[in-house]
Design a protein around this motif. Structure first.
Motif, PDB file in Angstrom:
ATOM      1  N   ALA A  57       0.828  -1.208   0.000  1.00 58.52           N
ATOM      2  CA  ALA A  57       0.000   0.000   0.000  1.00 58.52           C
ATOM      3  C   ALA A  57       0.863   1.259   0.000  1.00 58.52           C
ATOM      4  N   GLU A  58       1.997   1.211   0.661  1.00 58.56           N
ATOM      5  CA  GLU A  58       2.891   2.370   0.699  1.00 58.56           C
ATOM      6  C   GLU A  58       3.474   2.704  -0.677  1.00 58.56           C
ATOM      7  N   LEU A  59       3.503   1.739  -1.566  1.00 58.82           N
ATOM      8  CA  LEU A  59       4.037   1.959  -2.915  1.00 58.82           C
ATOM      9  C   LEU A  59       3.055   2.698  -3.819  1.00 58.82           C
ATOM     10  N   LEU A  60       1.802   2.717  -3.431  1.00 55.59           N
ATOM     11  CA  LEU A  60       0.747   3.309  -4.257  1.00 55.59           C
ATOM     12  C   LEU A  60       0.307   4.635  -3.654  1.00 55.59           C
ATOM     13  N   PRO A  61       0.384   5.721  -4.411  1.00 58.13           N
ATOM     14  CA  PRO A  61       0.095   7.033  -3.845  1.00 58.13           C
ATOM     15  C   PRO A  61      -1.328   7.218  -3.328  1.00 58.13           C
ATOM     16  N   HIS A  62      -2.293   6.482  -3.861  1.00 56.97           N
ATOM     17  CA  HIS A  62      -3.692   6.662  -3.463  1.00 56.97           C
ATOM     18  C   HIS A  62      -4.280   5.371  -2.886  1.00 56.97           C
ATOM     19  N   ALA A  63      -3.452   4.620  -2.168  1.00 56.21           N
ATOM     20  CA  ALA A  63      -3.909   3.343  -1.616  1.00 56.21           C
ATOM     21  C   ALA A  63      -4.544   3.532  -0.251  1.00 56.21           C
ATOM     22  N   GLU A  64      -5.524   2.691   0.004  1.00 55.66           N
ATOM     23  CA  GLU A  64      -6.138   2.598   1.329  1.00 55.66           C
ATOM     24  C   GLU A  64      -5.906   1.180   1.820  1.00 55.66           C
ATOM     25  N   LEU A  65      -5.286   1.045   2.973  1.00 55.12           N
ATOM     26  CA  LEU A  65      -5.025  -0.271   3.558  1.00 55.12           C
ATOM     27  C   LEU A  65      -6.093  -0.582   4.594  1.00 55.12           C
ATOM     28  N   VAL A  66      -6.660  -1.773   4.488  1.00 55.05           N
ATOM     29  CA  VAL A  66      -7.589  -2.278   5.489  1.00 55.05           C
ATOM     30  C   VAL A  66      -7.125  -3.675   5.871  1.00 55.05           C
ATOM     31  N   VAL A  67      -6.974  -3.903   7.166  1.00 52.52           N
ATOM     32  CA  VAL A  67      -6.671  -5.239   7.672  1.00 52.52           C
ATOM     33  C   VAL A  67      -7.936  -5.714   8.377  1.00 52.52           C
ATOM     34  N   GLN A  68      -8.540  -6.741   7.805  1.00 48.42           N
ATOM     35  CA  GLN A  68      -9.809  -7.243   8.339  1.00 48.42           C
ATOM     36  C   GLN A  68      -9.538  -8.107   9.560  1.00 48.42           C
ATOM     37  N   GLU A  69     -10.037  -7.655  10.689  1.00 49.59           N
ATOM     38  CA  GLU A  69      -9.818  -8.327  11.969  1.00 49.59           C
ATOM     39  C   GLU A  69     -10.347  -9.763  11.954  1.00 49.59           C
ATOM     40  N   GLY A  70      -9.522 -10.663  12.437  1.00 53.65           N
ATOM     41  CA  GLY A  70      -9.920 -12.061  12.580  1.00 53.65           C
ATOM     42  C   GLY A  70      -9.946 -12.860  11.290  1.00 53.65           C
ATOM     43  N   ALA A  71      -9.689 -12.236  10.159  1.00 55.88           N
ATOM     44  CA  ALA A  71      -9.781 -12.917   8.865  1.00 55.88           C
ATOM     45  C   ALA A  71      -8.437 -13.529   8.480  1.00 55.88           C
ATOM     46  N   GLY A  72      -8.522 -14.567   7.681  1.00 55.24           N
ATOM     47  CA  GLY A  72      -7.334 -15.194   7.126  1.00 55.24           C
ATOM     48  C   GLY A  72      -7.188 -14.846   5.660  1.00 55.24           C
ATOM     49  N   HIS A  73      -6.829 -15.816   4.848  1.00 58.34           N
ATOM     50  CA  HIS A  73      -6.541 -15.589   3.437  1.00 58.34           C
ATOM     51  C   HIS A  73      -7.799 -15.338   2.603  1.00 58.34           C
TER      52      HIS A  73
END
Length: 92
Positions: A57-73
């Protein structure tokens, strides 16, 4: 359950072959990308790990990172309502 029949061995052999990656060129191309991008990772995903998804996400200027709690792959399987809400919110 369908992993074996869905695997393309020929493509897998070429995927990480010598010369397949040019990190500098990839980073330069991503840095110039003007599109919004949702990078969604499961909190318990082994690939990509959430920290790897954050680095992408840091490589993309307009990225939004979401880490879904409790989720796997497969976050859409682990919590389809949360996944759907996240994607709908991003697209809305």
């Amino acid at each position: 359950a369908g992993e074996v029949e869905q695997t393309n061995e020929q493509a897998a052999d070429l995927y990480a072959s010598a010369g397949a990656f040019d990190p500098a060129a990839a980073r330069a191309a991503l840095a110039g990308w003007d599109a919004r991008v949702l990078v969604l990772a499961g909190e318990r995903d082994g690939g990509p790990l959430p920290r790897v998804a954050a680095a992408v996400a840091e490589l993309l200027p307009h990225a939004e990172l979401v880490v879904q709690e409790g989720a796997g792959h497969f976050p859409w399987v682990d919590d389809p309502d949360c996944f759907t809400q996240t994607v709908a919110s991003f697209l809305g």
